[in-house]
Each structure stands twice: as structure tokens, then as C-alpha cells.
Design a protein around this motif. Structure first.
Motif, PDB file in Angstrom:
ATOM      1  N   THR A   1     -43.045 -49.980  32.726  1.00  0.00           N
ATOM      2  CA  THR A   1     -42.364 -51.125  33.072  1.00  0.00           C
ATOM      3  C   THR A   1     -40.981 -51.145  32.414  1.00  0.00           C
ATOM      4  O   THR A   1     -40.227 -51.387  33.384  1.00  0.00           O
ATOM      5  N   THR A   2     -40.647 -50.762  31.511  1.00  0.00           N
ATOM      6  CA  THR A   2     -39.235 -50.651  31.007  1.00  0.00           C
ATOM      7  C   THR A   2     -38.540 -49.636  31.704  1.00  0.00           C
ATOM      8  O   THR A   2     -37.139 -49.864  32.090  1.00  0.00           O
ATOM      9  N   ALA A   3     -39.046 -48.371  32.180  1.00  0.00           N
ATOM     10  CA  ALA A   3     -38.475 -47.320  33.045  1.00  0.00           C
ATOM     11  C   ALA A   3     -38.096 -48.361  34.182  1.00  0.00           C
ATOM     12  O   ALA A   3     -37.124 -48.021  34.757  1.00  0.00           O
ATOM     13  N   TYR A   4     -39.038 -49.050  34.812  1.00  0.00           N
ATOM     14  CA  TYR A   4     -38.733 -49.621  36.158  1.00  0.00           C
ATOM     15  C   TYR A   4     -37.685 -50.647  35.756  1.00  0.00           C
ATOM     16  O   TYR A   4     -36.678 -50.714  36.675  1.00  0.00           O
ATOM     17  N   ASP A   5     -37.714 -51.574  34.944  1.00  0.00           N
ATOM     18  CA  ASP A   5     -36.854 -52.481  34.521  1.00  0.00           C
ATOM     19  C   ASP A   5     -35.133 -51.770  34.292  1.00  0.00           C
ATOM     20  O   ASP A   5     -34.254 -52.574  34.629  1.00  0.00           O
ATOM     21  N   ILE A   6     -35.250 -50.835  33.563  1.00  0.00           N
ATOM     22  CA  ILE A   6     -33.746 -50.251  33.656  1.00  0.00           C
ATOM     23  C   ILE A   6     -33.257 -50.019  34.932  1.00  0.00           C
ATOM     24  O   ILE A   6     -32.080 -50.228  35.237  1.00  0.00           O
ATOM     25  N   LEU A   7     -33.842 -49.218  35.707  1.00  0.00           N
ATOM     26  CA  LEU A   7     -33.614 -49.089  37.230  1.00  0.00           C
ATOM     27  C   LEU A   7     -33.119 -50.249  38.061  1.00  0.00           C
ATOM     28  O   LEU A   7     -32.324 -50.261  38.545  1.00  0.00           O
ATOM     29  N   ARG A   8     -33.959 -51.210  37.973  1.00  0.00           N
ATOM     30  CA  ARG A   8     -33.780 -52.504  38.578  1.00  0.00           C
ATOM     31  C   ARG A   8     -32.530 -53.116  38.125  1.00  0.00           C
ATOM     32  O   ARG A   8     -31.813 -53.662  38.850  1.00  0.00           O
ATOM     33  N   HIS A   9     -32.297 -53.126  36.634  1.00  0.00           N
ATOM     34  CA  HIS A   9     -31.499 -53.728  36.208  1.00  0.00           C
ATOM     35  C   HIS A   9     -29.981 -52.946  36.748  1.00  0.00           C
ATOM     36  O   HIS A   9     -29.043 -53.824  36.825  1.00  0.00           O
ATOM     37  N   LYS A  10     -30.034 -51.730  36.727  1.00  0.00           N
ATOM     38  CA  LYS A  10     -29.007 -50.866  37.160  1.00  0.00           C
ATOM     39  C   LYS A  10     -28.747 -51.117  38.476  1.00  0.00           C
ATOM     40  O   LYS A  10     -27.849 -50.250  39.246  1.00  0.00           O
ATOM     41  N   GLY A  11     -29.443 -51.678  39.538  1.00  0.00           N
ATOM     42  CA  GLY A  11     -29.376 -51.815  40.814  1.00  0.00           C
ATOM     43  C   GLY A  11     -30.040 -50.880  41.705  1.00  0.00           C
ATOM     44  O   GLY A  11     -29.795 -50.843  42.843  1.00  0.00           O
ATOM     45  N   VAL A  12     -30.981 -50.226  41.246  1.00  0.00           N
ATOM     46  CA  VAL A  12     -32.021 -49.403  42.211  1.00  0.00           C
ATOM     47  C   VAL A  12     -32.579 -50.182  42.882  1.00  0.00           C
ATOM     48  O   VAL A  12     -33.326 -50.934  42.282  1.00  0.00           O
ATOM     49  N   ALA A  13     -32.955 -49.926  44.168  1.00  0.00           N
ATOM     50  CA  ALA A  13     -33.739 -50.657  44.939  1.00  0.00           C
ATOM     51  C   ALA A  13     -35.214 -50.429  44.927  1.00  0.00           C
ATOM     52  O   ALA A  13     -35.783 -50.059  45.787  1.00  0.00           O
ATOM     53  N   VAL A  14     -35.648 -50.596  43.717  1.00  0.00           N
ATOM     54  CA  VAL A  14     -37.218 -50.551  43.404  1.00  0.00           C
ATOM     55  C   VAL A  14     -37.832 -51.793  43.587  1.00  0.00           C
ATOM     56  O   VAL A  14     -37.152 -52.836  43.250  1.00  0.00           O
ATOM     57  N   GLY A  15     -38.985 -52.065  43.902  1.00  0.00           N
ATOM     58  CA  GLY A  15     -39.730 -53.373  44.092  1.00  0.00           C
ATOM     59  C   GLY A  15     -41.034 -53.084  43.559  1.00  0.00           C
ATOM     60  O   GLY A  15     -41.510 -52.037  43.116  1.00  0.00           O
ATOM     61  N   LYS A  16     -41.802 -54.177  43.113  1.00  0.00           N
ATOM     62  CA  LYS A  16     -42.911 -54.337  42.394  1.00  0.00           C
ATOM     63  C   LYS A  16     -43.843 -53.530  42.859  1.00  0.00           C
ATOM     64  O   LYS A  16     -44.699 -53.043  42.285  1.00  0.00           O
ATOM     65  N   MET A  17     -43.983 -53.276  44.239  1.00  0.00           N
ATOM     66  CA  MET A  17     -45.059 -52.531  44.838  1.00  0.00           C
ATOM     67  C   MET A  17     -44.715 -51.102  44.466  1.00  0.00           C
ATOM     68  O   MET A  17     -45.805 -50.225  44.779  1.00  0.00           O
ATOM     69  N   ASP A  18     -43.652 -50.776  44.408  1.00  0.00           N
ATOM     70  CA  ASP A  18     -43.475 -49.382  43.637  1.00  0.00           C
ATOM     71  C   ASP A  18     -44.048 -49.060  42.625  1.00  0.00           C
ATOM     72  O   ASP A  18     -44.710 -48.159  42.257  1.00  0.00           O
ATOM     73  N   TYR A  19     -43.921 -50.001  41.552  1.00  0.00           N
ATOM     74  CA  TYR A  19     -44.558 -50.003  40.209  1.00  0.00           C
ATOM     75  C   TYR A  19     -46.170 -50.059  40.245  1.00  0.00           C
ATOM     76  O   TYR A  19     -46.955 -49.315  39.660  1.00  0.00           O
ATOM     77  N   LEU A  20     -46.701 -51.143  41.015  1.00  0.00           N
ATOM     78  CA  LEU A  20     -48.020 -51.123  41.207  1.00  0.00           C
ATOM     79  C   LEU A  20     -48.806 -50.249  42.265  1.00  0.00           C
ATOM     80  O   LEU A  20     -49.900 -49.677  41.913  1.00  0.00           O
TER      81      LEU A  20
END
Lengths: 169, 169
Positions: free
Chosen positions: A141-160
Motif C-alpha cells: 500500500t505504501t508503494a502505491y501511496d507514494i506513486l499516487r502522492h507523486k501524481g502517477v495515475a494508479v487507481g485502487k483497482m490496480d492495487y486490488l
């Protein structure tokens, strides 16, 4: 049929690593990709690379300790998305090499290991439920959160990852 | 003894909510506490309050769906740390009211629910392992990450909670 220790561990971790790989692919496509590998949410938190390394370690540690086999050491030398993908692939290969029969029945197995200045003592069940699950998903999650915070267009469904869905009525 | 569906769900979620409560207590003690409740890591991500609400929803949804009982609706009206703590306490109370016998044996139970424009279809096992676990820890971790990013002195052990440790050698 009751949940086996294998079912409750290895397939979830492999799935989580596959999803982490998909999230990182979107990071690698970002114009600032090189800088993202060293990005973090706070000065004294792990970088993106560190989060992926800790997710990898948690997953392979789980497989090795529950199965009672050697835990391969992966040096924390990754400095690019390509190398982080290799780390994830190597971790998945290790997990996929562990058979259900090696993991099943490990519910009450004594699991002890060093963590900083402490020795942690678990049963297979308490190790899986109070350490591996929260810790693995913390780092993914924190890897995802870092990218999300930096503006990368990842979404929750990429994580799940893909879920068995049909359009609602 | 094989892992029961109860063991693999309710105690983990209660523990995760207890740990989330401890993390939020450190947020509440911060000089900027009022602003932290609405803080987020990206403009289109949930606020801290939203992360806590989704962790609560994931936990109570799991208990209700696996047990086949009514899922109580908790309105998303919390605007303070005190109210978020009440939400967590109410969620823990609901989870603690569900008995192992209500959850055990739900491995193959059909679980379907609406999520946005889709109906998601799971078995008890796939619901627990591919949705509840990653999603619950996603929101608990992101709440932690928001506070950490905003300078609150929370540490990984607040998130993981007490572990059975002894000093090493």
C-alpha cells in the motif's frame, strides 16, 4: 473445506506481488520515473524501492518460515523500476516453488526470528495473521501511496487486481 | 488445528482496528489535529476520515457477510478524531458480537454485493483473501501514511501493535 495455511498465505502474497508489479508498471511510465524510485512520504520512511524490498522480504520470509526451508537473501540493491520488477518476479518464483504440502499444517509451528534488537516468537497462525498480512499489505500500500502522492495515475483497482465482477442490473 | 474462517478474519480485523485507534490517538495529540482529519495524500484520494470510514466498512462488511447477518449502516459524518474513535469502537463492538460459530464454515459461501457499477461475486474464501484483507490493510495503512506524511510521530510498531518479543541475546 477449511482454509488451509497455504490458501491463507501463498496465493494472496503472489496476487499482492502481481498487483504491486502492475502498480509499478504505471510508475515506470511516468516522466519522472527515475526520481520516483527514491521517493518517500516522510524523510525517515523507506523509499519506493525500500517498500518493494520489504514487501518482497515479508512474502519470501513467510513462505520460507512456514515451510521450514532456507530463506534466500535478496540484496537491497535495486535502483530502477526494471530491477524492482526483477525482485518481484524472483520473489514470486520462490513462492510458486513452495508446494501446499510444505505449508499446510504449520498452524501451531513455532516461528522465531530476529527483528532489530528483538527476537519475535510466533505460532504459524499468529505469524501469518499478526505479522505477515498487516506488514505485507503495509508495504504494498505504501508503494502505491507514494506513486499516487507523486501524481502517477494508479487507481485502487490496480492495487486490488481483477475481481469477479458483472455489471449491476 | 486448521485455520478457521473466524480466526482468519475477525481477530485480525479487531486487532487492526485497535492499532488504527492507537495511531489516531497520536494524530489527535498533534498541534494541527483538526486539519489532519481532512488531510489526504492526493487531491482525489480519501481524506484521513475517509480512510478510517472505509477500514470500518470493510471490517463490518466482512463480519456481516460471512455471518449472513445485517450489515449496520454507519453514516460517514465523522469530522473529528473523537468521532473517528467512536466509529472504530462501534465497529469493534459489532465484530466482537459475532461468534466463531456464525463465521466458521463460510469458506464456500456465495458472497455478492454491489460496488459502484458492478456486482462482485465471491466465495467466503476469495472474499476474505482477495478483497477484505488487502482492502482493510490498504485503508489502515493509508491512514497511517497520511499522518506520517504530515509529521505525526507514529511508528511502524503503532501500526503493527504489540508482538511477542524478547531481547535478542
Amino acid at each position: 473445506m477449511p482454509l488451509s495455511m497455504y490458501q491463507a498465505s501463498i496465493p494472496l502474497l503472489v496476487r499482492g506481488l502481481d498487483n504491486l508489479s502492475a502498480v509499478l508498471k504505471k510508475g515506470a511510465a511516468h516522466p519522472d520515473a527515475a526520481a520516483l524510485v527514491e521517493a518517500r512520504l516522510a524523510p525517515d520512511m523507506f523509499t519506493l524501492a525500500g517498500q518493494v524490498q520489504r514487501a518482497s522480504d515479508t512474502a519470501k520470509g513467510c513462505a520460507a518460515r512456514l515451510a521450514g526451508i532456507d530463506n534466500p537473501g535478496f540484496p537491497d540493491t535495486e535502483t530502477s523500476f526494471a530491477q524492482l520488477q526483477e525482485r518481484i518476479a524472483r520473489t514470486i518464483d520462490f513462492l510458486n516453488g513452495v508446494k501446499p504440502a510444505q505449508i499446510d499444517g504449520s498452524e501451531d509451528k513455532a516461528i522465531s526470528f530476529k527483528a532489530g534488537p528483538y527476537i519475535l516468537n510466533f505460532t504459524g497462525t499468529s505469524y501469518l495473521t499478526t505479522f505477515v498480512m498487516p506488514n505485507f499489505f503495509f508495504h504494498a500500500t505504501t508503494a502505491y501511496d507514494i506513486l499516487r502522492h507523486k501524481g502517477v495515475a494508479v487507481g485502487k483497482m490496480d492495487y486490488l487486481g481483477a475481481l469477479p465482477a458483472q455489471p449491476a442490473g
